[in-house]
Write an enzyme that holds these catalytic residues in place. Structure first.
Site, PDB file in Angstrom:
ATOM      1  N   ASP A  54       7.224   0.392   3.191  1.00  0.00           N
ATOM      2  CA  ASP A  54       6.314   1.416   3.966  1.00  0.00           C
ATOM      3  C   ASP A  54       4.904   1.554   3.409  1.00  0.00           C
ATOM      4  OD1 ASP A  54       5.409   3.837   5.319  1.00  0.00           O
ATOM      5  OD2 ASP A  54       7.081   4.834   4.430  1.00  0.00           O
ATOM      6  N   TYR A 144     -10.981   8.905   7.825  1.00  0.00           N
ATOM      7  CA  TYR A 144     -10.593   7.571   8.329  1.00  0.00           C
ATOM      8  C   TYR A 144     -11.530   6.805   7.819  1.00  0.00           C
ATOM      9  CZ  TYR A 144      -9.683   3.999  11.711  1.00  0.00           C
ATOM     10  OH  TYR A 144      -9.591   2.827  12.361  1.00  0.00           O
ATOM     11  N   ALA A 146     -14.087   6.949   5.261  1.00  0.00           N
ATOM     12  CA  ALA A 146     -13.766   6.678   4.103  1.00  0.00           C
ATOM     13  C   ALA A 146     -12.733   5.901   3.478  1.00  0.00           C
ATOM     14  CB  ALA A 146     -13.436   8.085   3.122  1.00  0.00           C
TER      15      ALA A 146
END
Length: 229
Positions: A54, A144, A146
């Site tokens: 994950d 996002y 960054a």
């Protein structure tokens, strides 16, 4: 036959890249977030191997891989999975920041660490499918952007670190691409989504394969892809 490890093969750009490589007979190792998703990917790409891990929990990737067999050889590692959650800086919570940083930046770094030994042996290729947000930041896109600016920094540093090992590193920066992620972005923006306005994922897949197939005497380092209409 080349062996490719791919994240994000379930939809959008990742699925387009996986289809192209699968069609030409290359061997695929597809990362799935859980066993059920792994079964779906194996059914979609007959003959492909799956690994379960994950990306939203990069701290546990080492544990997950310790219970599975990693390939002895890898020719390319293709980081295509990503998540986006828009919001103004004044409204974003640490949870919003961490989720995007974990999936978009920390997990690619951790995956790269795990597969570097195999990539060094094959003098392989690492491709980071980044974003136009990895080159500039707009309002509501702080977290996002960054994560994607950080991903470009990761690629740039890695390219220099692994140059002597013969590893090529490419960053691809697509503009808005027709995909489930783009549909979600439009919902967050409160705008109507028209896939015809944006880049076809197949066009970005062509860009990725161009970088992979370039002769060994050259390296594509940064590619920017923009909508043509």
């Amino acid at each position: 036959m080349a062996i490719h490890v791919i994240t994000g093969a379930g939809s959008g750009i990742g699925a387009a890249v996986a289809r192209r490589l699968h069609a030409r007979g290359d061997e695929l190792i597809l990362l799935a977030r859980d066993a059920a998703r792994g079964k779906d990917l194996a059914a979609a790409f007959p003959g492909a191997r799956t690994l379960v891990g994950d990306l939203a929990d990069p701290d546990r990737l080492s544990w997950a891989f310790s219970h599975q067999s990693l390939p002895d050889r890898v020719d390319s590692l293709l980081h295509i999975a990503g998540v986006v959650d828009l919001g103004r800086v004044g409204d974003l919570t640490p949870k919003h920041w961490r989720h995007q940083l974990d999936v978009n930046l920390v997990a690619p770094a951790e995956l790269t660490r795990h597969f570097l030994p195999q990539l060094r042996l094959s003098r392989g290729h690492i491709v980071f499918v980044n974003s136009g947000a990895g080159l500039r930041a707009n309002p509501d896109w702080a977290a996002y952007a960054a994560s994607k600016h950080g991903l470009k920094a990761l690629a740039d540093a890695l390219r220099q670190e692994e140059h002597q090992a013969g590893i090529r590193v490419t960053s691809v920066h697509p503009g808005r691409t027709a995909s489930p992620m783009q549909a979600k972005v439009h919902r967050q923006e409160g705008k109507e989504y028209d896939a015809e306005r944006w880049i076809d994922p197949e066009s970005v897949a062509t860009t990725v394969l161009t970088a992979l197939d370039l002769p060994r005497d050259a390296e594509l380092t940064d590619l920017t892809v923009r909508p043509g209409r």
